[in-house]
Scaffold this motif. Sequence first.
Motif, PDB file in Angstrom:
ATOM      1  N   MET A   1       0.790  -1.087   0.007  1.00 16.17           N
ATOM      2  CA  MET A   1      -0.213   0.112   0.069  1.00 16.17           C
ATOM      3  C   MET A   1       0.824   1.340  -0.080  1.00 16.17           C
ATOM      4  O   MET A   1       2.028   1.090   0.557  1.00 16.17           O
TER       5      MET A   1
ATOM      6  N   ASP B   1       2.018   5.085   1.020  1.00 19.42           N
ATOM      7  CA  ASP B   1       1.562   5.976   2.371  1.00 19.42           C
ATOM      8  C   ASP B   1       2.174   7.428   1.837  1.00 19.42           C
ATOM      9  O   ASP B   1       3.433   7.800   1.937  1.00 19.42           O
TER      10      ASP B   1
ATOM     11  N   GLU C   1      -8.163   0.844  -1.551  1.00 15.83           N
ATOM     12  CA  GLU C   1      -7.427   0.160  -1.134  1.00 15.83           C
ATOM     13  C   GLU C   1      -5.693   0.208  -1.316  1.00 15.83           C
ATOM     14  O   GLU C   1      -5.102  -0.522  -0.509  1.00 15.83           O
TER      15      GLU C   1
ATOM     16  N   GLU D   1      -2.658   4.384   1.859  1.00 16.42           N
ATOM     17  CA  GLU D   1      -2.942   4.375   3.269  1.00 16.42           C
ATOM     18  C   GLU D   1      -3.530   5.538   3.772  1.00 16.42           C
ATOM     19  O   GLU D   1      -3.141   6.513   3.393  1.00 16.42           O
ATOM     20  N   CYS D   2      -4.708   5.547   4.467  1.00 16.32           N
ATOM     21  CA  CYS D   2      -5.499   6.650   4.956  1.00 16.32           C
ATOM     22  C   CYS D   2      -5.844   6.901   6.326  1.00 16.32           C
ATOM     23  O   CYS D   2      -6.114   7.568   6.898  1.00 16.32           O
ATOM     24  N   TYR D   3      -5.745   5.513   7.158  1.00 12.83           N
ATOM     25  CA  TYR D   3      -6.041   5.352   8.527  1.00 12.83           C
ATOM     26  C   TYR D   3      -4.975   5.572   9.357  1.00 12.83           C
ATOM     27  O   TYR D   3      -3.920   5.286   8.901  1.00 12.83           O
ATOM     28  N   LYS D   4      -4.954   6.512  10.474  1.00 12.17           N
ATOM     29  CA  LYS D   4      -3.684   6.930  11.054  1.00 12.17           C
ATOM     30  C   LYS D   4      -3.214   5.699  11.593  1.00 12.17           C
ATOM     31  O   LYS D   4      -1.988   5.627  11.964  1.00 12.17           O
TER      32      LYS D   4
ATOM     33  N   VAL E   1      -2.333   2.821  10.187  1.00 11.22           N
ATOM     34  CA  VAL E   1      -1.312   2.401   9.431  1.00 11.22           C
ATOM     35  C   VAL E   1      -0.538   3.373   8.778  1.00 11.22           C
ATOM     36  O   VAL E   1       0.491   2.921   7.961  1.00 11.22           O
ATOM     37  N   ARG E   2      -0.472   4.499   9.063  1.00 12.73           N
ATOM     38  CA  ARG E   2       0.313   5.639   8.354  1.00 12.73           C
ATOM     39  C   ARG E   2       1.354   6.019   9.403  1.00 12.73           C
ATOM     40  O   ARG E   2       1.358   5.951  10.510  1.00 12.73           O
ATOM     41  N   LYS E   3       2.421   6.414   8.417  1.00 10.55           N
ATOM     42  CA  LYS E   3       3.701   6.712   9.214  1.00 10.55           C
ATOM     43  C   LYS E   3       3.637   7.896  10.132  1.00 10.55           C
ATOM     44  O   LYS E   3       4.061   7.943  11.117  1.00 10.55           O
TER      45      LYS E   3
ATOM     46  N   ASP F   1      -5.121  10.618  10.061  1.00 11.37           N
ATOM     47  CA  ASP F   1      -6.166  10.059   9.212  1.00 11.37           C
ATOM     48  C   ASP F   1      -6.122  11.122   8.144  1.00 11.37           C
ATOM     49  O   ASP F   1      -5.913  12.472   8.227  1.00 11.37           O
TER      50      ASP F   1
END
Length: 64
Positions: free
Chosen positions: A1, A3, A42, A45-48, A50-52, A56
């Motif tokens: 995915m 980011d 999909e 990455e958009c949700y906090k 899973v993001r570095k 969000d």
Amino acid sequence: MIDLPIGTKFYIGNRLIEVVEDMEKYLCSDCVFRFNIDVPCEMFECYKYVRKDRTDVIFKEVEE
């Protein structure tokens, strides 16, 4: 995915898209990928959780 950092701009076809902070928390209805049949959401990455940067985000179409 993928980011992408907040503020990143990129083209999908002839549409300029920007990564912006999601101030409404999980409001996917404002995201350009919600109804995009060419690019599945999909792949980004958009949700906090899973993001570095732990923020969000959504993807908005912007003007040049």
